[in-house]
Write a protein that holds these residues in place. Sequence first.
Motif, PDB file in Angstrom:
ATOM      1  N   ASN A  80     -72.566 -15.321 -60.082  1.00 22.39           N
ATOM      2  CA  ASN A  80     -73.489 -15.724 -59.026  1.00 22.39           C
ATOM      3  C   ASN A  80     -74.914 -15.295 -59.389  1.00 22.39           C
ATOM      4  O   ASN A  80     -75.201 -14.105 -59.479  1.00 22.39           O
ATOM      5  CB  ASN A  80     -73.076 -15.083 -57.708  1.00 22.39           C
ATOM      6  CG  ASN A  80     -73.951 -15.511 -56.542  1.00 22.39           C
ATOM      7  OD1 ASN A  80     -74.890 -16.289 -56.696  1.00 22.39           O
ATOM      8  ND2 ASN A  80     -73.649 -14.990 -55.364  1.00 22.39           N
ATOM      9  N   GLU A  86     -77.489 -15.191 -57.634  1.00 19.46           N
ATOM     10  CA  GLU A  86     -78.101 -14.425 -56.558  1.00 19.46           C
ATOM     11  C   GLU A  86     -77.743 -12.946 -56.626  1.00 19.46           C
ATOM     12  O   GLU A  86     -78.365 -12.122 -55.954  1.00 19.46           O
ATOM     13  CB  GLU A  86     -77.681 -14.992 -55.199  1.00 19.46           C
ATOM     14  CG  GLU A  86     -78.181 -16.424 -54.952  1.00 19.46           C
ATOM     15  CD  GLU A  86     -77.784 -16.940 -53.587  1.00 19.46           C
ATOM     16  OE1 GLU A  86     -77.134 -16.183 -52.830  1.00 19.46           O
ATOM     17  OE2 GLU A  86     -78.115 -18.100 -53.276  1.00 19.46           O
ATOM     18  N   ALA A  87     -76.734 -12.620 -57.443  1.00 13.19           N
ATOM     19  CA  ALA A  87     -76.303 -11.225 -57.568  1.00 13.19           C
ATOM     20  C   ALA A  87     -77.043 -10.482 -58.670  1.00 13.19           C
ATOM     21  O   ALA A  87     -76.815  -9.286 -58.867  1.00 13.19           O
ATOM     22  CB  ALA A  87     -74.799 -11.172 -57.832  1.00 13.19           C
ATOM     23  N   PHE A 114     -70.060 -10.204 -50.597  1.00 16.31           N
ATOM     24  CA  PHE A 114     -68.847 -11.024 -50.659  1.00 16.31           C
ATOM     25  C   PHE A 114     -68.111 -10.989 -49.318  1.00 16.31           C
ATOM     26  O   PHE A 114     -67.712 -12.026 -48.778  1.00 16.31           O
ATOM     27  CB  PHE A 114     -67.943 -10.502 -51.774  1.00 16.31           C
ATOM     28  CG  PHE A 114     -66.673 -11.285 -51.970  1.00 16.31           C
ATOM     29  CD1 PHE A 114     -66.679 -12.440 -52.720  1.00 16.31           C
ATOM     30  CD2 PHE A 114     -65.473 -10.842 -51.421  1.00 16.31           C
ATOM     31  CE1 PHE A 114     -65.504 -13.164 -52.924  1.00 16.31           C
ATOM     32  CE2 PHE A 114     -64.301 -11.548 -51.609  1.00 16.31           C
ATOM     33  CZ  PHE A 114     -64.312 -12.714 -52.369  1.00 16.31           C
ATOM     34  N   ILE A 152     -72.827  -6.227 -54.249  1.00 11.91           N
ATOM     35  CA  ILE A 152     -72.134  -7.504 -54.458  1.00 11.91           C
ATOM     36  C   ILE A 152     -70.886  -7.582 -53.585  1.00 11.91           C
ATOM     37  O   ILE A 152     -70.603  -8.602 -52.954  1.00 11.91           O
ATOM     38  CB  ILE A 152     -71.752  -7.662 -55.940  1.00 11.91           C
ATOM     39  CG1 ILE A 152     -73.020  -7.755 -56.795  1.00 11.91           C
ATOM     40  CG2 ILE A 152     -70.896  -8.904 -56.147  1.00 11.91           C
ATOM     41  CD1 ILE A 152     -72.754  -7.661 -58.288  1.00 11.91           C
ATOM     42  N   THR A 192     -61.879 -18.117 -53.261  1.00 14.30           N
ATOM     43  CA  THR A 192     -62.697 -18.268 -52.056  1.00 14.30           C
ATOM     44  C   THR A 192     -62.425 -19.625 -51.405  1.00 14.30           C
ATOM     45  O   THR A 192     -63.324 -20.244 -50.840  1.00 14.30           O
ATOM     46  CB  THR A 192     -64.195 -18.145 -52.390  1.00 14.30           C
ATOM     47  OG1 THR A 192     -64.551 -19.116 -53.393  1.00 14.30           O
ATOM     48  CG2 THR A 192     -64.527 -16.750 -52.904  1.00 14.30           C
ATOM     49  N   TYR A 231     -61.405 -10.866 -54.476  1.00 16.95           N
ATOM     50  CA  TYR A 231     -61.999 -10.690 -55.796  1.00 16.95           C
ATOM     51  C   TYR A 231     -61.429  -9.405 -56.387  1.00 16.95           C
ATOM     52  O   TYR A 231     -61.416  -8.365 -55.730  1.00 16.95           O
ATOM     53  CB  TYR A 231     -63.523 -10.582 -55.726  1.00 16.95           C
ATOM     54  CG  TYR A 231     -64.142 -10.338 -57.085  1.00 16.95           C
ATOM     55  CD1 TYR A 231     -64.514 -11.391 -57.898  1.00 16.95           C
ATOM     56  CD2 TYR A 231     -64.319  -9.038 -57.564  1.00 16.95           C
ATOM     57  CE1 TYR A 231     -65.050 -11.172 -59.162  1.00 16.95           C
ATOM     58  CE2 TYR A 231     -64.844  -8.807 -58.831  1.00 16.95           C
ATOM     59  CZ  TYR A 231     -65.210  -9.882 -59.629  1.00 16.95           C
ATOM     60  OH  TYR A 231     -65.726  -9.659 -60.877  1.00 16.95           O
ATOM     61  N   ASP A 270     -70.159 -12.791 -46.580  1.00 17.17           N
ATOM     62  CA  ASP A 270     -70.036 -14.247 -46.699  1.00 17.17           C
ATOM     63  C   ASP A 270     -68.722 -14.727 -46.107  1.00 17.17           C
ATOM     64  O   ASP A 270     -68.669 -15.778 -45.436  1.00 17.17           O
ATOM     65  CB  ASP A 270     -70.135 -14.671 -48.164  1.00 17.17           C
ATOM     66  CG  ASP A 270     -71.546 -14.543 -48.722  1.00 17.17           C
ATOM     67  OD1 ASP A 270     -72.492 -14.408 -47.920  1.00 17.17           O
ATOM     68  OD2 ASP A 270     -71.691 -14.581 -49.957  1.00 17.17           O
ATOM     69  N   SER A 277     -69.677 -10.275 -60.737  1.00 15.84           N
ATOM     70  CA  SER A 277     -70.370 -11.022 -59.685  1.00 15.84           C
ATOM     71  C   SER A 277     -69.966 -12.483 -59.621  1.00 15.84           C
ATOM     72  O   SER A 277     -70.616 -13.284 -58.964  1.00 15.84           O
ATOM     73  CB  SER A 277     -71.878 -10.943 -59.921  1.00 15.84           C
ATOM     74  OG  SER A 277     -72.217 -11.567 -61.154  1.00 15.84           O
TER      75      SER A 277
END
Length: 254
Positions: free
Chosen positions: A82, A84-85, A97, A93, A141, A117, A100, A79
């Motif tokens: 992160n 938030e994951a 990704f 996840i 990213t 990723y 986003d 992840s």
Amino acid sequence: MKRILLVLALPFALLSCGRKEEKKLTPISYEMKTFRVESKIHCKTDSLCAFYQVSYPAFTGLDTTVLAILKKDIDSSVSMGNPEAEGKTMEQIGAGFIQDYEDFRKEMPEVPGSWNYKANVTVETLTDSLLSLSVQEEYYTGGAHGGYGIYYINLNPRTGEEFTLENLLKPGFEDPLTKIGEKIFRKVRELSDTASLNASYFEFPDDKFQLNRNFGFKKEGIVFYYNSYEIAAYASGPTEVLIPYEEIKDWLKH
């Protein structure tokens, strides 16, 4: 290709020696699988696209509870750290990704570059008492550079319990192991025995070497991996400290 349980001539194999088996253990095997999801927009060229990919071992012969624990551990390791994951699966996840990326691309279509990723989950050791996995991830990213890391998962494949250093080594191992680890760290980083770690741009509390908790069990020995930013600037890169079993043979449980 399916791979079966490998009872190695390693210290972990000794942990099960001499025990009376109450029942015959089911053989453990695995085969590698890949989960991949790609962006459905802006994928006409390699410079404008995004993908999330994880290659991982799918096991048979493990209890369903152990499989659930193992999947949760793997999911949390793919992840990019992160928060938030937390609690999400790799499928969730990956979807996040890609979403986003697509949201970013809609807002800033003129910005060049792709997002990606990729993680590889490798079986380092597999016996009837230890499953040690390494999770190697790399991602980008945008920005000056991407990210890279290696993380380890260690558990007892029969119970799902975490496999720790205490499971392999005799009580009192901490100081001797740390001294051996520091010797190897200094050799890897080309530091003298008396050089200050902090003055050499490595961040250790009170300028005292410490082994971290990111370790795994390989055929050759116990490996401790310090990822970028953990103890030094990104430019210094990661550091791997591999302590051969021969170096700690007096501390191995028999």
